[in-house]
Write a protein that holds these residues in place. Structure first.
Motif, PDB file in Angstrom:
ATOM      1  N   SER A  83      62.407  72.236  27.737  1.00 23.54           N
ATOM      2  CA  SER A  83      62.934  71.000  27.172  1.00 23.54           C
ATOM      3  C   SER A  83      63.833  71.274  25.969  1.00 23.54           C
ATOM      4  O   SER A  83      63.513  72.117  25.124  1.00 23.54           O
ATOM      5  N   THR A  84      64.920  70.524  25.875  1.00 23.86           N
ATOM      6  CA  THR A  84      65.792  70.651  24.700  1.00 23.86           C
ATOM      7  C   THR A  84      65.096  70.180  23.430  1.00 23.86           C
ATOM      8  O   THR A  84      65.552  70.495  22.336  1.00 23.86           O
ATOM      9  N   SER A  85      63.989  69.451  23.572  1.00 22.73           N
ATOM     10  CA  SER A  85      63.251  69.037  22.372  1.00 22.73           C
ATOM     11  C   SER A  85      62.752  70.252  21.594  1.00 22.73           C
ATOM     12  O   SER A  85      62.627  70.197  20.371  1.00 22.73           O
ATOM     13  N   VAL A  86      62.499  71.343  22.310  1.00 18.74           N
ATOM     14  CA  VAL A  86      62.103  72.596  21.644  1.00 18.74           C
ATOM     15  C   VAL A  86      63.240  73.047  20.730  1.00 18.74           C
ATOM     16  O   VAL A  86      63.020  73.438  19.578  1.00 18.74           O
ATOM     17  N   LEU A  87      64.462  72.978  21.229  1.00 18.18           N
ATOM     18  CA  LEU A  87      65.618  73.382  20.431  1.00 18.18           C
ATOM     19  C   LEU A  87      65.881  72.403  19.290  1.00 18.18           C
ATOM     20  O   LEU A  87      66.212  72.821  18.178  1.00 18.18           O
ATOM     21  N   ALA A  88      65.745  71.120  19.549  1.00 17.53           N
ATOM     22  CA  ALA A  88      66.008  70.107  18.518  1.00 17.53           C
ATOM     23  C   ALA A  88      65.092  70.291  17.307  1.00 17.53           C
ATOM     24  O   ALA A  88      65.479  69.979  16.182  1.00 17.53           O
ATOM     25  N   GLU A  89      63.912  70.811  17.544  1.00 18.55           N
ATOM     26  CA  GLU A  89      62.955  71.019  16.445  1.00 18.55           C
ATOM     27  C   GLU A  89      62.905  72.466  15.965  1.00 18.55           C
ATOM     28  O   GLU A  89      62.125  72.795  15.080  1.00 18.55           O
ATOM     29  N   SER A  90      63.741  73.317  16.522  1.00 19.93           N
ATOM     30  CA  SER A  90      63.751  74.728  16.118  1.00 19.93           C
ATOM     31  C   SER A  90      64.333  74.885  14.721  1.00 19.93           C
ATOM     32  O   SER A  90      65.191  74.117  14.293  1.00 19.93           O
ATOM     33  N   ARG A  91      63.850  75.925  14.045  1.00 21.07           N
ATOM     34  CA  ARG A  91      64.280  76.243  12.687  1.00 21.07           C
ATOM     35  C   ARG A  91      64.580  77.723  12.595  1.00 21.07           C
ATOM     36  O   ARG A  91      64.055  78.505  13.385  1.00 21.07           O
ATOM     37  N   LEU A  92      65.368  78.103  11.610  1.00 26.46           N
ATOM     38  CA  LEU A  92      65.587  79.528  11.378  1.00 26.46           C
ATOM     39  C   LEU A  92      64.329  80.185  10.832  1.00 26.46           C
ATOM     40  O   LEU A  92      63.993  81.308  11.180  1.00 26.46           O
TER      41      LEU A  92
END
Length: 172
Positions: A36-45
């Motif tokens: 899910s792109t939601s994983v990317l939307a909530e990803s952080r460095l």
């Protein structure tokens, strides 16, 4: 055409275009890898930094608030509630529409306009129009779009320098 307009609005449009394009690439990557792109939307460095969705929101705010602070246009509120790629893309598109709708003439003579703003609850900043754009708005905008790019790279999205620079060089 005002130099303030020339080195702010088109740069913001190109940067937001790049951001939209890399989000599309990230969406394709997530589809290919079946997550899910939601994983990317909530990803952080890193844990103490804000997520991708926040980076998009701040890039948008920096661009549209420059119009308000320097050119004196009416604010265009956005709720900062975007959590999906679709919502982030809609915000980017709306911000680009706002930027494209401004008349370059409203920037004329604003080089020395005094701009006061708060940065957090304790810090107040004062700029003149040109300094606001060159020492705050542009660096802040680039920080957030570059951080978004870096988050996506960290997550494995196949992006390169050309993906970042492409929209900036397209207008040459």
């Amino acid at each position: 055409m005002s130099a303030l307009y020339t080195y702010s609005v088109p740069v913001f449009i190109n940067g937001l275009t790049m951001l939209s394009t890399i989000l599309k690439t990230a969406e394709e990557y997530a589809e290919e890898k079946k997550f899910s792109t939601s994983v990317l939307a909530e990803s952080r460095l890193i844990a103490d930094m804000k997520p991708l969705s926040y980076q998009v929101q701040r890039a948008s705010d920096t661009a549209k608030n420059t119009l308000v602070r320097v050119a004196g246009t009416e604010p265009v509120p956005m709720a900062d509630t975007e959590t999906t790629f679709e919502e982030l893309q809609e915000r980017i598109a709306r911000t680009i529409e706002v930027l494209k709708s401004v008349d370059a003439a409203v920037f004329a003579g604003k080089e020395d306009k005094v701009i006061e703003m708060k940065l957090g609850p304790q810090q107040e900043l004062t700029f003149k129009g040109e300094a606001y754009i060159t020492t705050f708005a542009l660096p802040n905008f680039f920080f957030h779009i570059q951080t978004a790019y870096a988050i996506l790279r960290k997550e494995g999205v196949p992006l390169g320098k050309a993906n970042y620079l492409g929209p900036f060089m397209a207008s040459n």
